[in-house]
Design a protein around this motif. Structure first.
Motif, PDB file in Angstrom:
ATOM      1  N   ARG A  18     -10.878  50.477 -34.731  1.00 12.31           N
ATOM      2  CA  ARG A  18     -10.418  49.189 -35.258  1.00 12.31           C
ATOM      3  C   ARG A  18      -9.503  48.491 -34.244  1.00 12.31           C
ATOM      4  NH1 ARG A  18     -12.533  49.813 -40.270  1.00 12.31           N
ATOM      5  NH2 ARG A  18     -11.883  51.585 -41.570  1.00 12.31           N
ATOM      6  N   SER A  19      -8.632  49.253 -33.607  1.00 13.19           N
ATOM      7  CA  SER A  19      -7.715  48.677 -32.632  1.00 13.19           C
ATOM      8  C   SER A  19      -8.461  48.158 -31.402  1.00 13.19           C
ATOM      9  CB  SER A  19      -6.676  49.715 -32.218  1.00 13.19           C
ATOM     10  OG  SER A  19      -5.824  49.214 -31.226  1.00 13.19           O
ATOM     11  N   ALA A  20      -9.442  48.930 -30.917  1.00 13.29           N
ATOM     12  CA  ALA A  20     -10.178  48.538 -29.718  1.00 13.29           C
ATOM     13  C   ALA A  20     -11.001  47.276 -29.962  1.00 13.29           C
ATOM     14  CB  ALA A  20     -11.082  49.681 -29.265  1.00 13.29           C
ATOM     15  N   LEU A  67     -10.681  43.548 -28.266  1.00 13.62           N
ATOM     16  CA  LEU A  67     -11.812  42.903 -27.597  1.00 13.62           C
ATOM     17  C   LEU A  67     -12.056  41.507 -28.143  1.00 13.62           C
ATOM     18  CD1 LEU A  67     -14.263  43.169 -25.627  1.00 13.62           C
ATOM     19  CD2 LEU A  67     -15.580  43.937 -27.616  1.00 13.62           C
ATOM     20  N   MET A  68     -11.930  41.340 -29.456  1.00 18.77           N
ATOM     21  CA  MET A  68     -12.280  40.084 -30.114  1.00 18.77           C
ATOM     22  C   MET A  68     -11.074  39.205 -30.429  1.00 18.77           C
ATOM     23  SD  MET A  68     -15.541  40.671 -30.252  1.00 18.77           S
ATOM     24  CE  MET A  68     -16.197  39.420 -31.351  1.00 18.77           C
ATOM     25  N   ASN A  69      -9.883  39.687 -30.107  1.00 21.82           N
ATOM     26  CA  ASN A  69      -8.629  38.998 -30.446  1.00 21.82           C
ATOM     27  C   ASN A  69      -8.488  38.828 -31.952  1.00 21.82           C
ATOM     28  OD1 ASN A  69      -6.138  37.975 -29.677  1.00 21.82           O
ATOM     29  ND2 ASN A  69      -6.868  35.861 -29.663  1.00 21.82           N
ATOM     30  N   LEU A 120     -13.126  51.289 -21.058  1.00 18.85           N
ATOM     31  CA  LEU A 120     -13.742  51.209 -19.733  1.00 18.85           C
ATOM     32  C   LEU A 120     -13.707  49.770 -19.216  1.00 18.85           C
ATOM     33  CD1 LEU A 120     -15.396  52.352 -17.361  1.00 18.85           C
ATOM     34  CD2 LEU A 120     -17.453  51.899 -18.718  1.00 18.85           C
ATOM     35  N   ILE A 121     -14.067  48.823 -20.060  1.00 18.53           N
ATOM     36  CA  ILE A 121     -14.026  47.416 -19.638  1.00 18.53           C
ATOM     37  C   ILE A 121     -12.599  47.021 -19.281  1.00 18.53           C
ATOM     38  CG2 ILE A 121     -14.456  45.040 -20.348  1.00 18.53           C
ATOM     39  CD1 ILE A 121     -16.606  46.171 -22.269  1.00 18.53           C
ATOM     40  N   ALA A 122     -11.655  47.416 -20.129  1.00 21.46           N
ATOM     41  CA  ALA A 122     -10.254  47.067 -19.881  1.00 21.46           C
ATOM     42  C   ALA A 122      -9.750  47.643 -18.565  1.00 21.46           C
ATOM     43  CB  ALA A 122      -9.386  47.557 -21.035  1.00 21.46           C
ATOM     44  N   SER A 123     -10.281  48.790 -18.170  1.00 23.91           N
ATOM     45  CA  SER A 123      -9.823  49.426 -16.923  1.00 23.91           C
ATOM     46  C   SER A 123     -10.176  48.599 -15.693  1.00 23.91           C
ATOM     47  CB  SER A 123     -10.437  50.826 -16.798  1.00 23.91           C
ATOM     48  OG  SER A 123     -11.825  50.760 -16.474  1.00 23.91           O
ATOM     49  N   LEU A 124     -11.074  47.628 -15.852  1.00 18.41           N
ATOM     50  CA  LEU A 124     -11.487  46.790 -14.727  1.00 18.41           C
ATOM     51  C   LEU A 124     -10.574  45.583 -14.539  1.00 18.41           C
ATOM     52  CD1 LEU A 124     -15.316  46.732 -15.542  1.00 18.41           C
ATOM     53  CD2 LEU A 124     -14.133  48.242 -13.931  1.00 18.41           C
ATOM     54  N   GLY A 125      -9.639  45.371 -15.481  1.00 17.57           N
ATOM     55  CA  GLY A 125      -8.781  44.196 -15.429  1.00 17.57           C
ATOM     56  C   GLY A 125      -7.334  44.546 -15.187  1.00 17.57           C
ATOM     57  N   THR A 126      -6.506  43.519 -15.202  1.00 20.14           N
ATOM     58  CA  THR A 126      -5.067  43.693 -15.018  1.00 20.14           C
ATOM     59  C   THR A 126      -4.337  43.042 -16.179  1.00 20.14           C
ATOM     60  OG1 THR A 126      -4.930  41.653 -13.710  1.00 20.14           O
ATOM     61  CG2 THR A 126      -5.255  43.717 -12.500  1.00 20.14           C
ATOM     62  N   GLY A 127      -3.108  43.501 -16.422  1.00 18.79           N
ATOM     63  CA  GLY A 127      -2.309  42.948 -17.504  1.00 18.79           C
ATOM     64  C   GLY A 127      -1.504  44.027 -18.182  1.00 18.79           C
ATOM     65  N   SER A 128      -0.555  43.622 -18.983  1.00 21.53           N
ATOM     66  CA  SER A 128       0.321  44.587 -19.640  1.00 21.53           C
ATOM     67  C   SER A 128      -0.266  45.118 -20.944  1.00 21.53           C
ATOM     68  CB  SER A 128       1.687  43.950 -19.909  1.00 21.53           C
ATOM     69  OG  SER A 128       1.538  42.778 -20.707  1.00 21.53           O
ATOM     70  N   SER A 129      -1.137  44.360 -21.578  1.00 21.24           N
ATOM     71  CA  SER A 129      -1.751  44.801 -22.828  1.00 21.24           C
ATOM     72  C   SER A 129      -3.246  45.004 -22.614  1.00 21.24           C
ATOM     73  CB  SER A 129      -1.537  43.770 -23.936  1.00 21.24           C
ATOM     74  OG  SER A 129      -2.297  42.585 -23.674  1.00 21.24           O
ATOM     75  N   ARG A 130      -3.878  45.749 -23.518  1.00 19.05           N
ATOM     76  CA  ARG A 130      -5.320  45.951 -23.406  1.00 19.05           C
ATOM     77  C   ARG A 130      -6.054  44.620 -23.556  1.00 19.05           C
ATOM     78  NH1 ARG A 130      -8.122  50.580 -26.884  1.00 19.05           N
ATOM     79  NH2 ARG A 130      -7.167  49.382 -28.577  1.00 19.05           N
ATOM     80  N   ARG A 131      -5.597  43.747 -24.432  1.00 19.91           N
ATOM     81  CA  ARG A 131      -6.240  42.437 -24.567  1.00 19.91           C
ATOM     82  C   ARG A 131      -6.176  41.666 -23.256  1.00 19.91           C
ATOM     83  NH1 ARG A 131     -10.172  39.257 -26.626  1.00 19.91           N
ATOM     84  NH2 ARG A 131      -9.609  37.092 -26.289  1.00 19.91           N
ATOM     85  N   VAL A 146      -9.457  40.443 -21.017  1.00 18.61           N
ATOM     86  CA  VAL A 146      -9.702  39.051 -20.613  1.00 18.61           C
ATOM     87  C   VAL A 146      -9.841  38.971 -19.095  1.00 18.61           C
ATOM     88  CG1 VAL A 146      -8.687  36.743 -20.514  1.00 18.61           C
ATOM     89  CG2 VAL A 146      -8.561  38.075 -22.638  1.00 18.61           C
ATOM     90  N   SER A 147      -8.974  39.679 -18.374  1.00 16.51           N
ATOM     91  CA  SER A 147      -9.041  39.698 -16.915  1.00 16.51           C
ATOM     92  C   SER A 147     -10.353  40.310 -16.434  1.00 16.51           C
ATOM     93  CB  SER A 147      -7.857  40.489 -16.354  1.00 16.51           C
ATOM     94  OG  SER A 147      -7.997  40.742 -14.975  1.00 16.51           O
ATOM     95  N   ALA A 148     -10.739  41.427 -17.038  1.00 13.32           N
ATOM     96  CA  ALA A 148     -11.988  42.089 -16.650  1.00 13.32           C
ATOM     97  C   ALA A 148     -13.187  41.203 -16.929  1.00 13.32           C
ATOM     98  CB  ALA A 148     -12.127  43.412 -17.403  1.00 13.32           C
TER      99      ALA A 148
END
Length: 397
Positions: free
Chosen positions: A66-68, A72-74, A271-282, A286-288
């Motif tokens: 649910r959190s992930a 992903l969808m905000n 995995l998608i989040a690992s491709l981006g930068t930022g302090s939060s997973r969201r 978005v960066s990824a």
């Protein structure tokens, strides 16, 4: 810059040598997702609870999912519902909402949509005696015909619209449509299945009341998710078993959840989040998504230039200004299924079929099964594109 070689290394199936352009139908699965599924399924696991490790593992799988998906969808975790598929979730929601419809009410659907966001609403409207209206597309451009927004009136109870066409890639202005729908008190149900594979969707920015997506389109396992405001979900009363939870979102989930698949979805999002930068997973998502979109756009332009070089031997129907890296083409002198087979012999997978886009084919004035769909994913690379263009040139020569 997006490192496609490093990303590809995480997908064991890509060692097969197949150049996958069938990605809109479902992406390949990375090792980390398979490992998360196996680890959850084979580690201590039982019905949800808090007394034992096995119970806590089940709880953590659900909460993680649910959190992930919310990130992903905000959305918010309390508004994330698991389902067998986006189609199944849409049918469930349509049947529940239609109980409040009656003759004189209207439902609006769109010619850009996958049939899973068309047929359930048409069938529900028919049972309720409600009328179905249509948002049209412009065949020459593949864009949504904004003049057709006039079909949204005070009689409209729901508008169903895709965030991205799975056939043409067109991204219609969902927020504009949603604003019009909300002015007359209608709900907006958005199919983000194709969109979520090429972006980090924002349900709030879209103005959507209900959104569905399918994790297997973005490297996850085969299942679906519904995202909505928990307050809205609390007003809906689906059929359910008496002993099962009536709390939202559990109210909408039938039977024991597939904890292993939920863990796989979380792993795919991470995995998608690992491709981006930022302090939060969201922020990282978005960066990824922006980095992947740049990579896919570069490859899409290469393909479009290659298709243009083939002249009038084919026609590209994906022409919208805002669209994903998915291209639909029809062929002048060859049957799409035959070209699909020729390419497949070279391990280049470009599907021919209906793609469940019946209304889009009809609106374009084309027979169903009349073309090829070329769909990129984050792991697509220049070598794949070279093989695609060489194969098409040979098949159409």
């Amino acid at each position: 810059m997006f490192d496609v070689s490093a990303f590809r290394a995480g997908f064991p199936s890509l060692a097969s040598g197949i150049a996958h352009f069938d990605n809109p139908g479902g992406t390949q699965t990375p090792a980390v997702v398979g490992e998360a599924i196996a680890r959850t399924l084979t580690g201590p696991l039982s019905q949800r609870g808090s007394a034992t490790t096995s119970q806590r593992n089940a709880e953590e799988a659900v909460a993680g999912f649910r959190s992930a998906v919310a990130d992903l969808m905000n959305g918010v975790p309390g508004g994330v519902v698991h389902g067998r598929s986006a189609t199944a979730l849409t049918y469930d929601v349509s049947r529940t909402l239609a109980r409040a419809w009656s003759p004189g009410d209207e439902v609006v659907v769109c010619e850009l949509d996958h049939d899973s966001n068309v047929r359930p609403w048409i069938q529900a409207a028919e049972r309720a005696g409600a009328t179905v209206r249509w948002l049209r597309l412009v065949p020459a451009t593949g864009e949504l015909d904004l003049s057709s927004l006039d079909v949204i009136t005070e009689r409209t109870r729901l508008v169903a619209l895709t965030a991205a066409s799975n056939l043409l890639g067109t991204r219609p202005p969902v927020a504009t449509v949603a604003e019009r729908a909300h002015q007359v008190g209608a709900l907006v149900h958005v199919d983000a299945v194709h969109h979520a594979a090429h972006a980090a969707p924002d349900v709030t920015a879209m103005g959507a009341d209900l959104v569905v997506c399918s994790p297997y389109k973005f490297f996850g396992p085969h299942c679906g998710a519904l995202i909505a405001d928990p307050a809205l979900l609390d007003t809906l009363r689906p059929d359910k078993l008496l002993p099962s939870s009536d709390a939202v979102p559990e109210r909408f989930e039938l039977g024991t959840l597939p904890y292993e698949l939920l863990a796989g979805v979380t792993a795919a999002v991470d995995l998608i989040a690992s491709l981006g930068t930022g302090s939060s997973r969201r922020e990282r998502l978005v960066s990824a998504a922006a980095s992947i979109a740049d990579h896919e756009l570069r490859l899409r332009v290469r393909i479009e230039e290659g298709l243009a070089a083939l002249g009038d031997r084919l026609t590209l129907h994906s022409r919208a200004v805002d669209r994903t890296s998915t291209l639909f083409v029809t062929l002048r002198d060859r049957e799409p299924a035959d070209v699909h087979e020729e390419l497949a012999k070279q391990d280049v997978l470009v599907p021919a079929g209906t793609f469940y886009a019946h209304e889009t084919f009809r609106a374009l004035g084309l027979p169903v099964d009349s073309g090829l769909r070329i769909g990129l994913a984050a792991y697509s690379d220049d070598a794949d594109v070279d093989r695609l263009l060489d194969g098409l040139a040979g098949a159409l020569a």
